[in-house]
Design an enzyme around this catalytic site. Structure first.
Site, PDB file in Angstrom:
ATOM      1  N   HIS A  80      33.872  34.978  43.923  1.00 26.05           N
ATOM      2  CA  HIS A  80      34.470  33.918  44.740  1.00 26.05           C
ATOM      3  C   HIS A  80      33.963  33.997  46.182  1.00 26.05           C
ATOM      4  O   HIS A  80      33.389  35.013  46.580  1.00 26.05           O
ATOM      5  CB  HIS A  80      36.010  34.048  44.757  1.00 26.05           C
ATOM      6  CG  HIS A  80      36.491  35.274  45.494  1.00 26.05           C
ATOM      7  ND1 HIS A  80      36.460  36.531  44.948  1.00 26.05           N
ATOM      8  CD2 HIS A  80      36.985  35.423  46.750  1.00 26.05           C
ATOM      9  CE1 HIS A  80      36.916  37.410  45.823  1.00 26.05           C
ATOM     10  NE2 HIS A  80      37.240  36.757  46.939  1.00 26.05           N
ATOM     11  N   ASP A 123      35.596  33.356  50.142  1.00 24.30           N
ATOM     12  CA  ASP A 123      36.907  33.216  50.772  1.00 24.30           C
ATOM     13  C   ASP A 123      36.973  31.853  51.484  1.00 24.30           C
ATOM     14  O   ASP A 123      36.063  31.509  52.222  1.00 24.30           O
ATOM     15  CB  ASP A 123      37.136  34.349  51.786  1.00 24.30           C
ATOM     16  CG  ASP A 123      37.124  35.711  51.106  1.00 24.30           C
ATOM     17  OD1 ASP A 123      37.414  35.784  49.896  1.00 24.30           O
ATOM     18  OD2 ASP A 123      36.818  36.717  51.796  1.00 24.30           O
ATOM     19  N   HIS A 141      31.239  37.047  46.486  1.00 19.18           N
ATOM     20  CA  HIS A 141      31.530  38.467  46.272  1.00 19.18           C
ATOM     21  C   HIS A 141      32.525  38.638  45.132  1.00 19.18           C
ATOM     22  O   HIS A 141      33.145  37.668  44.688  1.00 19.18           O
ATOM     23  CB  HIS A 141      32.019  39.137  47.564  1.00 19.18           C
ATOM     24  CG  HIS A 141      33.208  38.480  48.205  1.00 19.18           C
ATOM     25  ND1 HIS A 141      33.131  37.304  48.917  1.00 19.18           N
ATOM     26  CD2 HIS A 141      34.516  38.819  48.232  1.00 19.18           C
ATOM     27  CE1 HIS A 141      34.319  36.967  49.360  1.00 19.18           C
ATOM     28  NE2 HIS A 141      35.194  37.870  48.941  1.00 19.18           N
ATOM     29  N   ARG A 161      41.924  51.761  42.904  1.00 15.15           N
ATOM     30  CA  ARG A 161      41.230  51.374  44.142  1.00 15.15           C
ATOM     31  C   ARG A 161      42.159  50.495  44.969  1.00 15.15           C
ATOM     32  O   ARG A 161      42.887  49.673  44.417  1.00 15.15           O
ATOM     33  CB  ARG A 161      39.951  50.610  43.803  1.00 15.15           C
ATOM     34  CG  ARG A 161      39.228  50.088  45.007  1.00 15.15           C
ATOM     35  CD  ARG A 161      37.896  49.469  44.638  1.00 15.15           C
ATOM     36  NE  ARG A 161      37.230  49.058  45.846  1.00 15.15           N
ATOM     37  CZ  ARG A 161      37.414  47.891  46.438  1.00 15.15           C
ATOM     38  NH1 ARG A 161      38.231  46.997  45.928  1.00 15.15           N
ATOM     39  NH2 ARG A 161      36.769  47.604  47.561  1.00 15.15           N
TER      40      ARG A 161
HETATM   41  O1  LIG Z   1      39.037  44.383  47.411  1.00 18.00           O
HETATM   42  C1  LIG Z   1      37.948  43.991  47.813  1.00 18.00           C
HETATM   43  O2  LIG Z   1      36.998  44.755  48.052  1.00 18.00           O
HETATM   44  C2  LIG Z   1      37.682  42.519  48.051  1.00 18.00           C
HETATM   45  C3  LIG Z   1      38.893  41.643  47.896  1.00 18.00           C
HETATM   46  C4  LIG Z   1      38.580  40.207  48.111  1.00 18.00           C
HETATM   47  O3  LIG Z   1      37.469  39.760  48.012  1.00 18.00           O
HETATM   48  C5  LIG Z   1      39.682  39.298  48.470  1.00 18.00           C
HETATM   49  O4  LIG Z   1      40.855  39.740  48.504  1.00 18.00           O
HETATM   50  O5  LIG Z   1      39.386  38.104  48.745  1.00 18.00           O
HETATM   51 FE   LIG Z   2      37.317  37.754  48.852  1.00 17.75          FE
END
Ligand SMILES: O=C(O)CCC(=O)C(=O)O
Ligand SMILES: [Fe+2]
Length: 205
Positions: free
Chosen positions: A94, A96, A150, A160
């Site tokens: 996705h 952001d 990403h 994690r």
């Molecule tokens: O947890 C991550 O490394 C990325 C999370 C992410 O891309 C998001 O929350 O939009």
């Molecule tokens: Fe993200």
């Protein structure tokens, strides 16, 4: 006399770290405190007026005004171990929708970014933040800054966690680049769009 160059990277890092440290104490206290932390973080991010403004040649007042009263949010991500990590994602691919994302990951790898058609891991570094451009900032900069696709992969053994700050304008704002970024060689890439409509569009397409 020449002005010494500003070390923007260190400036950004020192500011974020100080604010995040203060927030770790506060977030434990109450939700009220954590929301005041978000206000502080978004109003004190020097880079939104310096690094980004300078690199675009945009007057510093433009971003200050645009992000005034912003509706930024903070998200704490928790990715449990996964029995079959090849069959799923922690977070699927996705971009952001927000303006800027500031991410701090723990010591467990998982974040990946698409570069020239292949997925590359962003190695965890306790002294670094990952800063992403979101759809809103791409439109605001008339596409001088690009969004990046990403995702997060999971693993069999280890939990994690990541801490993500999303800088967003308030719902009243219209996303429109400053005039300095528009000329006959760089015509408008997007029409004026209210932030709620842009958000809705990015979630549906
Ligand atoms: O947890 C991550 O490394 C990325 C999370 C992410 O891309 C998001 O929350 O939009
Ligand atoms: Fe993200």
């Amino acid at each position: 006399m020449e002005t010494p160059p500003i070390d923007l990277g260190s400036l950004l890092y020192e500011n974020l770290l100080a604010i995040l440290k203060a927030s770790q104490r506060k977030i434990g206290d109450s939700f009220g405190d954590s929301s005041s932390f978000i206000g502080r973080l978004s109003s004190k991010l020097l880079w939104k007026e310096t690094l980004l403004g300078l690199s675009l040649g945009v007057d510093r007042g433009f971003f200050r005004e645009f992000f005034e009263g912003n509706d930024s949010i903070m998200r704490l991500n928790y990715y449990p171990p996964c029995y079959n990590p090849d069959l799923t994602f922690g977070t699927g691919p996705h971009c952001d929708p927000t303006s800027l994302t500031v991410l701090h990951q723990d010591q467990v790898a998982g974040s990946q970014v698409l570069v020239d058609g292949s997925w590359r891991s962003i190695d965890p570094d306790p002294h670094a933040f990952v800063v992403n451009i979101g759809d809103t900032f791409m439109a605001l900069s008339n596409c001088k800054f690009k969004i990046c696709l990403h995702r997060v992969v999971v693993n069999k053994k280890t939990v994690r966690k990541s801490l993500v700050f999303f800088l967003s304008p308030n719902m009243e704002k219209v996303v429109k680049p400053p005039e300095i970024l528009v000329d006959p060689e760089n015509p408008r890439k997007y029409p004026d769009v209210g932030w709620p409509s842009l958000l809705e569009f990015t979630q549906k397409h």
